[in-house]
Design a protein around this motif. Structure first.
Motif, PDB file in Angstrom:
ATOM      1  N   ARG A  36     -28.899 -11.862  14.451  1.00 16.74           N
ATOM      2  CA  ARG A  36     -28.548 -12.850  13.427  1.00 16.74           C
ATOM      3  C   ARG A  36     -27.038 -12.988  13.287  1.00 16.74           C
ATOM      4  O   ARG A  36     -26.513 -14.098  13.202  1.00 16.74           O
ATOM      5  N   GLU A  37     -26.343 -11.849  13.254  1.00 14.66           N
ATOM      6  CA  GLU A  37     -24.884 -11.877  13.117  1.00 14.66           C
ATOM      7  C   GLU A  37     -24.244 -12.535  14.333  1.00 14.66           C
ATOM      8  O   GLU A  37     -23.319 -13.342  14.207  1.00 14.66           O
ATOM      9  N   LEU A  38     -24.723 -12.222  15.524  1.00 13.68           N
ATOM     10  CA  LEU A  38     -24.172 -12.794  16.757  1.00 13.68           C
ATOM     11  C   LEU A  38     -24.326 -14.314  16.773  1.00 13.68           C
ATOM     12  O   LEU A  38     -23.370 -15.043  17.053  1.00 13.68           O
ATOM     13  N   VAL A  39     -25.512 -14.784  16.449  1.00 15.03           N
ATOM     14  CA  VAL A  39     -25.777 -16.226  16.464  1.00 15.03           C
ATOM     15  C   VAL A  39     -24.928 -16.941  15.412  1.00 15.03           C
ATOM     16  O   VAL A  39     -24.312 -17.974  15.703  1.00 15.03           O
ATOM     17  N   LEU A  40     -24.870 -16.412  14.212  1.00 16.07           N
ATOM     18  CA  LEU A  40     -24.060 -17.042  13.167  1.00 16.07           C
ATOM     19  C   LEU A  40     -22.590 -17.098  13.575  1.00 16.07           C
ATOM     20  O   LEU A  40     -21.946 -18.148  13.482  1.00 16.07           O
ATOM     21  N   ASN A  41     -22.065 -15.992  14.069  1.00 18.55           N
ATOM     22  CA  ASN A  41     -20.657 -15.914  14.460  1.00 18.55           C
ATOM     23  C   ASN A  41     -20.340 -16.915  15.577  1.00 18.55           C
ATOM     24  O   ASN A  41     -19.368 -17.671  15.492  1.00 18.55           O
ATOM     25  N   LEU A  42     -21.160 -16.940  16.619  1.00 18.93           N
ATOM     26  CA  LEU A  42     -20.869 -17.818  17.761  1.00 18.93           C
ATOM     27  C   LEU A  42     -21.046 -19.296  17.414  1.00 18.93           C
ATOM     28  O   LEU A  42     -20.254 -20.130  17.852  1.00 18.93           O
ATOM     29  N   THR A  43     -22.056 -19.635  16.627  1.00 19.96           N
ATOM     30  CA  THR A  43     -22.224 -21.058  16.288  1.00 19.96           C
ATOM     31  C   THR A  43     -21.103 -21.528  15.369  1.00 19.96           C
ATOM     32  O   THR A  43     -20.701 -22.692  15.437  1.00 19.96           O
ATOM     33  N   GLN A  44     -20.569 -20.641  14.532  1.00 21.72           N
ATOM     34  CA  GLN A  44     -19.401 -21.028  13.738  1.00 21.72           C
ATOM     35  C   GLN A  44     -18.188 -21.230  14.640  1.00 21.72           C
ATOM     36  O   GLN A  44     -17.380 -22.127  14.408  1.00 21.72           O
ATOM     37  N   ARG A  45     -18.057 -20.439  15.684  1.00 21.72           N
ATOM     38  CA  ARG A  45     -16.961 -20.610  16.637  1.00 21.72           C
ATOM     39  C   ARG A  45     -17.125 -21.893  17.457  1.00 21.72           C
ATOM     40  O   ARG A  45     -16.164 -22.395  18.024  1.00 21.72           O
ATOM     41  N   PHE A  46     -18.353 -22.409  17.520  1.00 24.79           N
ATOM     42  CA  PHE A  46     -18.569 -23.715  18.142  1.00 24.79           C
ATOM     43  C   PHE A  46     -17.923 -24.820  17.302  1.00 24.79           C
ATOM     44  O   PHE A  46     -17.792 -25.945  17.754  1.00 24.79           O
ATOM     45  N   GLY A  47     -17.578 -24.514  16.054  1.00 25.71           N
ATOM     46  CA  GLY A  47     -17.088 -25.529  15.125  1.00 25.71           C
ATOM     47  C   GLY A  47     -18.205 -26.074  14.265  1.00 25.71           C
ATOM     48  O   GLY A  47     -18.040 -27.050  13.546  1.00 25.71           O
ATOM     49  N   TRP A  48     -19.369 -25.423  14.319  1.00 24.11           N
ATOM     50  CA  TRP A  48     -20.516 -25.839  13.522  1.00 24.11           C
ATOM     51  C   TRP A  48     -20.473 -25.122  12.184  1.00 24.11           C
ATOM     52  O   TRP A  48     -19.722 -24.170  11.993  1.00 24.11           O
ATOM     53  N   SER A  49     -21.321 -25.563  11.271  1.00 22.26           N
ATOM     54  CA  SER A  49     -21.411 -24.888   9.975  1.00 22.26           C
ATOM     55  C   SER A  49     -22.033 -23.507  10.118  1.00 22.26           C
ATOM     56  O   SER A  49     -21.989 -22.703   9.208  1.00 22.26           O
ATOM     57  N   GLY A  50     -22.617 -23.212  11.254  1.00 25.33           N
ATOM     58  CA  GLY A  50     -23.243 -21.914  11.513  1.00 25.33           C
ATOM     59  C   GLY A  50     -24.747 -22.016  11.424  1.00 25.33           C
ATOM     60  O   GLY A  50     -25.283 -22.740  10.599  1.00 25.33           O
ATOM     61  N   PHE A  51     -25.412 -21.303  12.283  1.00 24.89           N
ATOM     62  CA  PHE A  51     -26.867 -21.291  12.313  1.00 24.89           C
ATOM     63  C   PHE A  51     -27.328 -19.881  11.977  1.00 24.89           C
ATOM     64  O   PHE A  51     -26.940 -18.923  12.633  1.00 24.89           O
ATOM     65  N   VAL A  52     -28.124 -19.753  10.933  1.00 33.30           N
ATOM     66  CA  VAL A  52     -28.631 -18.449  10.510  1.00 33.30           C
ATOM     67  C   VAL A  52     -30.081 -18.312  10.976  1.00 33.30           C
ATOM     68  O   VAL A  52     -30.930 -19.133  10.624  1.00 33.30           O
TER      69      VAL A  52
END
Length: 182
Positions: A128-144
């Motif tokens: 969960r932490e990995l996915v949230l961190n990387l999707t935020q680095r995509f410039g997205w709001s983050g995916f939980v």
């Protein structure tokens, strides 16, 4: 997101004495290491300020090794992010290795059940932490990622409907900051 099917989880526990052995096994298991062994992520550039995506997932656990006093499990999560018209706008792959010490000899059957019931619960917060961190680095709001659900064990004579293990269609949103809009 991943949901274990009732038949997959309970098939290894048909007899009460096997349940007692499994409980004894779990009581003697201690994690030794949890390490991220592989990660890759990519996003496709877009000029859209907001985009809603569908998420497809694949979550696989496998036993890499088993000895008299230890065993190693690998957990791999792959996510595909697609626009509403099916175009891939992102992809993420993460693999963790979980090493355990055991006071009870880890038989193939015990490790298989542990892999289905306990290992997902140990590794899921890291995923969960990995996915949230990387999707935020995509410039997205983050995916939980949602909570990982495993159906409870019930006696074999109790009829229980199976839960779906199909991937979630939850949406993630991509937002660009003001500095990216130029």
């Amino acid at each position: 997101m991943p949901r274990a099917k009732k038949a997959e989880v309970t098939s290894a526990l048909p007899e009460p004495e096997q349940v007692a052995l499994y409980n004894q096994f779990v009581a003697g298991v201690q994690p030794q290491r949890i390490e991220l062994t592989d990660v890759s992520a990519r996003t496709m550039p877009t000029e859209l300020e907001h985009i809603t995506v569908k998420v497809e997932s694949k979550f696989v656990l496998s036993c890499l090794s088993r000895r008299d006093d230890s065993f190693t499990i690998e957990a791999r999560l792959e996510l595909w992010f697609r626009s509403e018209d099916g175009v891939e706008v992102g992809h993420l792959n993460g693999t963790y290795r979980l090493e355990y010490h055991s006071t009870v000899v880890p038989t193939a059957e015990l490790v298989e059940l542990f892999k289905q019931r306990n290992a997902p619960m140990a590794v899921w917060p890291f995923m969960r932490e990995l996915v949230l961190n990387l999707t935020q680095r995509f410039g997205w709001s983050g995916f939980v990622l949602p909570t990982f659900l495993i159906p409870p064990v019930s006696p074999p004579e109790t009829a229980v409907s199976e839960q779906s293990s199909k991937p979630s269609r939850k949406a993630a949103t991509r937002k660009r900051s003001a500095s990216q809009q130029d």
